[in-house]
Scaffold this motif. Structure first.
Motif, mmCIF file in Angstrom:
data_model
loop_
_atom_site.group_PDB
_atom_site.id
_atom_site.type_symbol
_atom_site.label_atom_id
_atom_site.label_comp_id
_atom_site.label_asym_id
_atom_site.label_seq_id
_atom_site.Cartn_x
_atom_site.Cartn_y
_atom_site.Cartn_z
ATOM 1 N N LEU A 170 0.822 -1.208 0.000
ATOM 2 C CA LEU A 170 0.000 0.000 0.000
ATOM 3 C C LEU A 170 0.860 1.263 0.000
ATOM 4 N N GLU A 173 1.825 1.674 -3.533
ATOM 5 C CA GLU A 173 0.653 2.103 -4.297
ATOM 6 C C GLU A 173 0.341 3.569 -4.037
ATOM 7 N N THR A 174 0.449 3.987 -2.770
ATOM 8 C CA THR A 174 0.208 5.392 -2.424
ATOM 9 C C THR A 174 1.199 6.304 -3.124
ATOM 10 N N ILE A 177 0.212 6.605 -6.836
ATOM 11 C CA ILE A 177 -0.979 7.444 -7.030
ATOM 12 C C ILE A 177 -0.645 8.911 -6.792
ATOM 13 N N LEU A 207 -6.849 4.819 -3.737
ATOM 14 C CA LEU A 207 -6.121 3.933 -2.829
ATOM 15 C C LEU A 207 -7.068 2.912 -2.186
ATOM 16 N N SER A 210 -8.111 0.375 -4.805
ATOM 17 C CA SER A 210 -7.037 -0.587 -5.036
ATOM 18 C C SER A 210 -6.915 -1.578 -3.885
#
Length: 268
Positions: A170, A173-174, A177, A207, A210
Motif C-alpha cells: 500500500l 501504491e500510495t 498514485i 487507494l 485498489s
C-alpha cells in the motif's frame, strides 16, 4: 515521507538477531516495551538506551535506515510533546493567557518523546529482522495454548501476516498514485489544514479502491486453493529452538531481573 515508513519491511542480513527464533524476538520486544515505560529517571533510560544500542549493533541494520521510520510519526511526537508541556501541572516557568509551561511539563515531554522514539525503534528492529512468515509462525506458535479456550489463534496470526504484507504494498501504491496526481497538477503540500485534507481525496479514493480490489483477489486466491483454516496444516519450515535462542532467553530474563532490581533500588 511515504518511503520513510519502515514498519512491515524486512532488511536481509546475516546477524545473530536475524538468526533468532521469532518467538524469542516477540518476547524480547515485549520485555523491551516494559522497560521503556518502567522508568522516569536518567539511570533507567541509560540502561534501556545501552540495551537498545547493543541490539541495533548486533542486528547489522543501518541506524539511518531505522531512523527513517521516525519521520512518519514526527507530527504525533510534536503534538504529544506540546500537550505534555502545557497541560502538566507543577512549578510554572512561563505563562501566557491560560497556557502554563512547567518544569514537570518539560520533563514529561522529554520522557514521552524518548519513549515514543524507543517504541518505534524497538518494534522496527523486530520487523526489520523478521520476515512476515516467520513473525506469523512465531506468533501462532507462542499463542497455541489459547486454542484450548477456543481462541482463533491461526486466524489472528493470518490476519497479522496479511496486514504486514499489505503495508509495503500500500505504501508503494500510495506513492504511485501521489506521483500520478501531482503530474496532473495536484498539490499536497500547500494551503491550510482543510485545504490539505481536501487535496487528499483524489489520493484516498483510488487507494481504497485498489486496497479492496487486492483484498478481493486475495480472497479468491485463498478460496481457489481450498483454504479452510489452520486445522491439519503443516509448516514447510517448522520452528525449532537452538542454543542461540536459549542464550538469548537467558540474556532477556537477566535484563528483566536487573530492571526489577533497579526499580526496587531506584523507585523513580
Amino acid at each position: 515521507m511515504i518511503r520513510d515508513i519502515t514498519i512491515g519491511q524486512y532488511y536481509p542480513a546475516k546477524s545473530p538477531i536475524h538468526a533468532l527464533d521469532p518467538r524469542v524476538k516477540l518476547f524480547g520486544t515485549f520485555v523491551f516495551l516494559i522497560s521503556v515505560f518502567a522508568y522516569k529517571g536518567i539511570v533507567g533510560f541509560a540502561v534501556v538506551t545501552l540495551f537498545l544500542a547493543l541490539l541495533i549493533g548486533l542486528s547489522k541494520v543501518p541506524f539511518r535506515f531505522m531512523v527513517k521510520g521516525l519521520k512518519a510519526i514526527m507530527i504525533l511526537m510534536l503534538i504529544t510533546g506540546v500537550f505534555n508541556l502545557f497541560l502538566t501541572p507543577g512549578e510554572v516557568i512561563w505563562q501566557i493567557w491560560k497556557l502554563k509551561l512547567t518544569k514537570e511539563g518539560i520533563a514529561a515531554a522529554i520522557r514521552m518523546t524518548i519513549r515514543l522514539t524507543y517504541l518505534i525503534l524497538g518494534t522496527s528492529l523486530m520487523t526489520l529482522t523478521t520476515t512476515p512468515n516467520q513473525l506469523t509462525d512465531g506468533l501462532e506458535k507462542a499463542l497455541k495454548p489459547l486454542n484450548k479456550i477456543h481462541v482463533p489463534v491461526h486466524e489472528i496470526a493470518m490476519m497479522m501476516s496479511i496486514a504486514l504484507r499489505f503495508i509495503p504494498i500500500l505504501i508503494e501504491e500510495t506513492d504511485k498514485i501521489m506521483k500520478a496526481q501531482m503530474a496532473r497538477g495536484a498539490n499536497f503540500d500547500e494551503g491550510n489544514v482543510i485545504q490539505k485534507a481536501k487535496a487528499l481525496i483524489p489520493l484516498l479514493v483510488p487507494l481504497f479502491v485498489s486496497a479492496f480490489r487486492r483484498a478481493n483477489d486475495l480472497a479468491l486466491a485463498m478460496e481457489a486453493r481450498c483454504y479452510q483454516g489452520g486445522d491439519g496444516r503443516t509448516k514447510m519450515k517448522p520452528l525449532v529452538y537452538t542454543s542461540l535462542d536459549a542464550r538469548a532467553y537467558v540474556v532477556l530474563v537477566a535484563y528483566l531481573v536487573f530492571l526489577i532490581a533497579l526499580r526496587v533500588v531506584l523507585p523513580f
